[in-house]
Enzyme design. Structure first.
Site, PDB file in Angstrom:
ATOM      1  CG  HIS A 113      39.288 -25.714  59.970  1.00 47.47           C
ATOM      2  ND1 HIS A 113      40.463 -26.396  60.133  1.00 47.47           N
ATOM      3  CD2 HIS A 113      38.692 -26.267  58.904  1.00 47.47           C
ATOM      4  CE1 HIS A 113      40.549 -27.344  59.213  1.00 47.47           C
ATOM      5  NE2 HIS A 113      39.494 -27.275  58.441  1.00 47.47           N
TER       6      HIS A 113
HETATM    7  N1  UDP Z   1      32.787 -31.798  57.245  1.00 47.58           N
HETATM    8  C1  UDP Z   1      31.686 -32.279  57.933  1.00 47.58           C
HETATM    9  N2  UDP Z   1      30.965 -31.423  58.713  1.00 47.58           N
HETATM   10  C2  UDP Z   1      31.267 -30.101  58.850  1.00 47.58           C
HETATM   11  C3  UDP Z   1      32.400 -29.613  58.118  1.00 47.58           C
HETATM   12  C4  UDP Z   1      33.130 -30.487  57.347  1.00 47.58           C
HETATM   13  O1  UDP Z   1      31.342 -33.463  57.821  1.00 47.58           O
HETATM   14  O2  UDP Z   1      30.593 -29.374  59.581  1.00 47.58           O
HETATM   15  C5  UDP Z   1      33.592 -32.772  56.470  1.00 47.58           C
HETATM   16  C6  UDP Z   1      33.751 -32.442  55.011  1.00 47.58           C
HETATM   17  O3  UDP Z   1      32.756 -33.047  54.247  1.00 47.58           O
HETATM   18  C7  UDP Z   1      35.108 -33.029  54.676  1.00 47.58           C
HETATM   19  C8  UDP Z   1      35.853 -32.936  55.957  1.00 47.58           C
HETATM   20  O4  UDP Z   1      34.905 -32.748  56.988  1.00 47.58           O
HETATM   21  O5  UDP Z   1      34.996 -34.389  54.315  1.00 47.58           O
HETATM   22  C9  UDP Z   1      36.788 -31.749  55.844  1.00 47.58           C
HETATM   23  O6  UDP Z   1      37.379 -31.560  56.987  1.00 47.58           O
HETATM   24  P1  UDP Z   1      38.116 -30.222  57.412  1.00 47.58           P
HETATM   25  O7  UDP Z   1      37.651 -29.071  56.609  1.00 47.58           O
HETATM   26  O8  UDP Z   1      37.970 -30.164  58.881  1.00 47.58           O
HETATM   27  O9  UDP Z   1      39.622 -30.581  57.128  1.00 47.58           O
HETATM   28  P2  UDP Z   1      40.651 -30.306  55.953  1.00 47.58           P
HETATM   29  O10 UDP Z   1      40.192 -31.082  54.764  1.00 47.58           O
HETATM   30  O11 UDP Z   1      40.694 -28.842  55.730  1.00 47.58           O
HETATM   31  O12 UDP Z   1      41.940 -30.817  56.497  1.00 47.58           O
END
Ligand code: UDP
Length: 363
Positions: A203
């Protein structure tokens, strides 16, 4: 102290799950939800599953560009901060909510604590990188996940108020791993066999906003030789539809796009996967903690320790590099590598609590 915690998106709800409980043992906490992620799949389920206390204030920064969102949160936060009158404002990570929260608080003369301070990818074209740098320079307490983060701050001349506490996301994934194993039925429901599928998340703006990159992402995923389950982030879903690539993704024989899943199902899917292909920050860490080889579809990362340890490979959107990394994961080459504790062994929230307990914010 009276602490206002600003959260707005999925990973921030996860991080707050670790910290809120500890904070409330000795402080008063008020949660402000900026509204960045507002739907059930990206917001409500995390509050419920992880036991995050419901927000005390709800703002409406639901859409728009990063700039528009940051501006809206800034403007909306000002009167709330005045009413809530916190001694300290706590922000997490690297989003528009993080940046706006830190600036609004600093402008209002409140102390700012930043959880996950000092993370740097070195890539200023990422909106998150700009948010990290600016937030750190507006913060009074810089709560760092890793020694690398402390060194990054030192490099920028930030030394006062810096504390190495470990990573709060590690606290949550370690605490909930066994709950996920007991409660999640995701593998059964999706008809997946442990160790015989790949989990995918994507994403980042840099991967899904430019149409050529989005097409390259789809091509990379089509080439994955194992069943691949892909909980599609709403941002990615919107970009795929706009580019007319949605049907192509759905037609890929081994690829299974699904709606975003809750935290427990995600942990279960991650733990059972032969490897994860991702451009997420949080997922790189979680994969390491759950001993799942990670293939990161970005040219750089803030979580450099996972790469140094040999559990994470950066392949950007290169199909051949991704295939080679996946082959190494599947043939067991990665799983035999040592996996030292990099993120504070699940005690980061406790250390943050200790730092805050001994902090006296002079106004
Ligand atoms: N996550 C979730 N369900 C999903 C995808 C991700 O619970 O379908 C959780 C994942 O375990 C992690 C968090 O969302 O704890 C990560 O979020 P994301 O990838 O949106 O954000 P980033 O860390 O890249 O900012």
């Amino acid at each position: 102290m009276r602490i206002a915690t600003i959260v707005g998106n999925r990973p921030q709800f996860v991080k707050a799950a670790a910290v809120s409980r500890r904070l409330r043992a000795s402080h008063e906490e008020l949660i402000v939800h900026t509204g960045q992620h507002y739907d059930d799949l990206l917001s409500r389920i995390f509050f419920e599953e992880l036991g995050v206390p419901p927000p005390d204030r709800q703002l409406g920064a639901t859409s728009g560009t990063n700039t528009a969102q940051t501006a809206r949160i800034l403007a909306e936060l000002e009167p709330h901060l005045e009413e809530l009158d916190p001694d300290l404002v706590l922000v997490y990570g690297d989003t528009s909510s993080t940046l706006a929260g830190s600036i609004a608080a600093a402008q209002a003369g409140r102390k700012v604590a930043h959880v996950e301070a000092g993370m740097r990818s070195g890539d200023r074209s990422m909106p998150e990188e700009l948010n990290r740098v600016l937030c750190d320079h507006a913060s009074d307490l810089l709560l760092c996940s890793t020694p690398t983060a402390v060194a990054n701050l030192d490099h920028e001349g930030i030394r006062a108020g810096v504390h190495l506490v470990g990573d709060v996301m590690a606290d949550v994934s370690l605490a909930f791993a066994s709950v996920a194993r007991e409660r999640s039925r995701a593998l059964v429901e999706l008809d997946l066999v442990e160790g015989e599928y790949v989990l995918v998340t994507a994403h980042r703006a840099g991967n899904v906003d430019p149409p050529a990159r989005l097409r390259a992402l789809v091509e990379l995923l089509e080439a994955v030789p194992l069943p691949a389950v892909f909980p599609v982030h709403p941002r990615t879903d919107a970009r795929l539809r706009a580019a007319g690539l949605q049907e192509r993704l759905e037609a890929a024989p081994r690829l299974r796009p699904i709606a975003p899943v809750g935290y427990l199902d995600f942990l279960a899917l991650l733990r059972g996967a032969a490897a994860v292909l991702t451009d997420s920050g949080g997922v790189q860490k979680e994969a390491y903690l759950l001993a799942t080889p990670c293939i990161t579809m970005r040219p750089s990362t803030e979580w450099v320790e996972t790469v140094d340890a040999g559990w994470n490979e950066l392949v950007d959107l290169d199909v051949d590099a991704a295939a080679a990394a996946l082959a190494r994961a599947v043939n067991g080459e990665v799983a035999v590598r040592p996996r030292p504790d990099l993120y504070g062994a699940g005690r980061a929230a406790e250390r943050i609590g200790d730092v805050l307990d001994s902090y006296t914010p002079a106004r």
